[in-house]
Write an enzyme that holds these catalytic residues in place. Structure first.
Site, mmCIF file in Angstrom:
data_model
loop_
_atom_site.group_PDB
_atom_site.id
_atom_site.type_symbol
_atom_site.label_atom_id
_atom_site.label_comp_id
_atom_site.label_asym_id
_atom_site.label_seq_id
_atom_site.Cartn_x
_atom_site.Cartn_y
_atom_site.Cartn_z
ATOM 1 N N TYR A 17 34.676 40.347 38.874
ATOM 2 C CA TYR A 17 35.503 40.866 37.770
ATOM 3 C C TYR A 17 35.279 42.340 37.478
ATOM 4 O O TYR A 17 35.980 42.913 36.646
ATOM 5 C CB TYR A 17 35.319 40.040 36.487
ATOM 6 C CG TYR A 17 33.907 39.589 36.234
ATOM 7 C CD1 TYR A 17 33.482 38.320 36.634
ATOM 8 C CD2 TYR A 17 32.991 40.419 35.625
ATOM 9 C CE1 TYR A 17 32.177 37.902 36.418
ATOM 10 C CE2 TYR A 17 31.689 40.005 35.408
ATOM 11 C CZ TYR A 17 31.286 38.748 35.809
ATOM 12 O OH TYR A 17 29.987 38.352 35.601
ATOM 13 N N GLY A 21 26.880 46.468 29.527
ATOM 14 C CA GLY A 21 27.562 47.184 28.459
ATOM 15 C C GLY A 21 26.856 48.485 28.140
ATOM 16 O O GLY A 21 25.637 48.612 28.307
#
Lengths: 515, 515
Positions: free
Chosen positions: B360, B382
């Site tokens: 992804y 992140g």
């Protein structure tokens, strides 16, 4: 950019400087002025972001061609920096705040969270110990206890129970990866002690487990913590369990490992995988883990937020039997980055591995044992006042609005899912659990599986090139699948509808073989 | 607070909710309104923080007595949260922004940095790959290259050299601890490969080294990375080297380790220790390390900022021969938390250990190899847009003002040091290298060494209780020593003078035996 010697401008001021008391970088008037300009910028940005291409059309290295490569010697009005942000930064942004952003997971946000972050960055405190900032420490603890209540976590995970201080507790970290790392290290050290390892020699016997759908960052965290690559077990999943971990398979593998002299140490269960929002069965996994005394961690980074709604809470059933759970309000609870909440049932298991006690941090409060020093539950020492924004979100919106926000996103995703199901050219690849829909163009007519693969890739690329939508993909069962993640904070039903119209139109063009 | 079952208020709204399109958490008008209120708060805070007690007089658990223990169900005006911040949070804060804060190291800040952080938190992008945010990725790379120029780091540490893209590069992390961890893991994996280890079995032979003055977080990072506690060598230092690492001693220990079959893997050299600002000799350490092919990391978290001034740059001499260096602009370069810059000479050595490539996140740009995906140089995936605030600081103030800021702090520290030296009752315990002065009341008259120890503890406690100054302590050569760290961003010469007057007055009282 040349070497410094070829570009000595940065050092030109040396010699001429001397100490000038006039430089006040935190002058209150300047702070107010700069922040007002920033607020105006943000207001305009939110008003206009819908019309900006979600994914920019820039080439690698674009920014360096727009901005100077050598740092300036002289100061410049703040307006200069803002002008460059508008003209050079914004056009190269992937706009996560755009309502047309459907990629990855949305990074949801809110006025209250941004305000909390702003105040925290201005106060700029470092609450590594309670004494270094009692308010920041206690606010973080309070915010975690509030959120634990919204999630109906058992009291054993809370800092403060009705009966006083228990052994449980929480900490706000930067990312899920860090939550995984600190719990992995704690479980590793406990297992080494349990097997009577001579130092870390026994580490080669310790094994960790997760479904193959688990985020790649888990497998990386295992490597960071020193587990042997051969002992990091990725357990295959399939359509039969909707890509959730099969506890029977887990048990079988763990039993075989024990028979081979290995020591099952840690299992990561995911509630809402990144790839397809699969849910591992928490309770059944906890039961298997109990046989081996292995640590169970729940990664609910995204879908944990949904569990504040009773209709989704069942995904956490069995949480009272796990060792730790983390979820990230920066994903779906309208709290700007970064904010990952980790709760553990026994904080001593974390602090046994993570505590430090240098002389310069010693203080009476810490030595009294009555306070929580949050540095001992994280990788580093320094820490921002992240509790403020999380508390502000809950304080300002209240649980009813937070639930409404989750339900509104899920309702929009459901609407999208129904549209996809109603169109024969598409299929929904796995059941939708939350606000992510995994779909693809299915083979039809003369279209082979290979053609479908190509058509789906083409669909994603064409959609993303329009600038009117940004979707990411994944692989499920070996197939290329588009992920449609609803929930960007500015998103409304009309954006989802527009995206669906664009998807249908583009698919028609692809199937007709048009450019 | 009871259990959720006993306090069901948080869930009361369920059933009544339904989807209401009216909730817009990121409505531009609300954002502007909340932020304007926050800016007013910050303005008032900076205007008044000088008069607030630096260290609050609150007891553990104070906040829970002031705020509700159960999260609210209903929304509330933002003013309610702000009222509680003013009335409950501020009185429990340790005010790192106070000009009377002299503890630890100051967390310096500036109008430009806060503005950059604010804009980043509103854009709320996650630049894990270049594609996920080209502007954020390239801005971070540019800011790091700018700062590398200010520090006169060799071109080999830069992302972009005059000759095009090299192998070096940087990344902005949250804390020094993370910089240590990722470089330790990279060095560990490289050493395991070098010795042909079967998986991680060889880890028991790997050794790491640092002076005993090195921050405790280094020794913790070593444990996180799985090094054997017995192989984490803390090398004693003393007054003879001003508590800097002795390269001869290092060589001797490493040679003995090799003779014992161990594999020297990593050395951490500190420029400006937290305890006393000692400086390890970078070049000499690099020479020793070269004999063993060990990784050398420089931790210049605090004092690295000073090295933008030519008169301090010599502390980094030899940096061209080390493998990595980190420093934290959130400490002394007016950039609010968090912002730790890590540069490495060969980014592949990091990415070999830290790269992940889930489906992804795959995209054409990453696969082209022409871009930097910063997720592969950090623990997690992140990441915030931290480059913006750092760039804004350099863009707005320019190198001359940044140097002036450092020199002004050093001048104030020097003034304080001279005052201490001029008063017979005190001694400066180690030479002042930057803006930290380590001093104590020395034994005098009938005062024994034990009395002096007690007097210094008493001095610190009394000072901190006044609320007019906050100092921390350390232990140097077994003695209790006060640390006076100059540089809080609102600090002016008058605050340093007032603190010195308070120290003298309090010392007089203590020596006279007054309460």
């Amino acid at each position: 950019m040349g070497s410094i010697d070829a570009n000595p401008a940065a050092f030109a001021a040396f010699g001429a400087a001397g100490v000038d008391d006039g430089f006040q970088p935190l002058n209150a008037e300047d702070v107010r002025s700069y922040l007002h300009k920033s607020v105006d910028f943000i207001y305009d940005y939110y008003k206009n972001v819908e019309s900006l291409p979600v994914l920019p059309g820039v080439e690698p290295g674009y920014l360096r061609r727009l901005l100077q490569s050598v740092p300036p010697t002289s100061s410049a009005p703040f307006d200069i920096a803002m002008k460059e942000v508008r003209e050079a930064v914004v056009p190269g942004m992937t706009h996560w705040a755009s309502p047309n952003f459907f990629a990855f997971f949305p990074s949801t946000n809110s006025a209250a969270a941004i305000a909390g972050e702003l105040i925290a960055s201005a106060m700029n405190t470092v609450g590594f110990t309670w004494q270094a900032n009692p308010a920041a420490t206690e606010m973080e603890v309070l915010a975690l206890d509030w959120l634990a209540q919204l999630l109906r976590l058992p009291a054993s995970f809370m800092n403060r129970t009705a009966g006083g201080r228990g052994t449980g507790g929480g900490v706000i970290l930067g990312t899920t990866s860090e939550a995984m790392l600190v719990t992995l290290v704690s479980a590793r050290d406990a297992a080494l002690r349990r097997i009577g390892s001579d130092g870390v020699a026994g580490i080669t016997r310790l094994t960790v487990y997760a479904a193959d759908q688990t985020h790649s960052t888990f497998f990386k965290a295992c490597r960071l913590a020193g587990f042997d690559p051969a002992n990091i077990k990725s357990i295959p999943t399939g359509a039969d369990t909707d890509y959730g971990l099969d506890p029977a398979k887990l048990l079988e593998i763990m039993e075989a490992d024990v028979a081979a002299g290995l020591v099952p140490t840690y299992i990561c269960a995911t509630v809402g995988t990144t790839s397809s929002n699969a849910v591992d069965p928490v309770g059944a996994i906890a039961d298997v883990a109990a046989v081996f005394n292995a640590w169970v961690h729940i990664d609910a980074a995204y879908a944990g937020s949904a569990c504040i709604c009773p209709e989704f809470r069942h995904h956490l059933d069995g949480v009272e039997r796990v060792d730790s759970i983390s979820m990230s309000p920066h994903k779906w609870l309208m709290t700007c980055l970064d904010c990952t909440c980790l709760w553990v049932r026994d904080t001593h298991r974390l602090t046994d591995s993570l505590e430090t006690n240098p002389e310069y941090l010693k203080n009476d409060a810490s030595e009294s044992g009555t306070v929580t020093d949050l540095k001992d539950m994280q990788v580093g020492v320094g820490r921002r006042f992240r509790g403020l924004k999380l508390w502000m979100v809950m304080r300002t919106y209240g649980s009813a609005k937070l639930q409404e926000h989750i339900r509104s996103d899920v309702a929009m995703a459901k609407m999208f899912e129904e549209s996809v199901r109603a169109d024969d050219r598409f299929e929904v690849v796995v059941p939708r659990n939350f606000a992510l829909v995994c779909f693809r163009i299915k083979p039809q007519g003369a279209m082979t599986e290979e053609d479908a693969e190509e058509a789906n890739r083409e669909l994603m690329e064409r959609l993303n090139r329009t600038g009117k939508a940004y979707l990411a993909h994944t692989a499920i069962g070996g197939k290329f699948v588009l992920r449609f993640a609803v929930g960007s904070s500015l998103q409304e039903e009309r954006h989802v509808r527009s995206a669906w119209e664009l998807i249908k139109k583009t698919t028609t063009e692809i199937i007709k073989g048009e450019m």
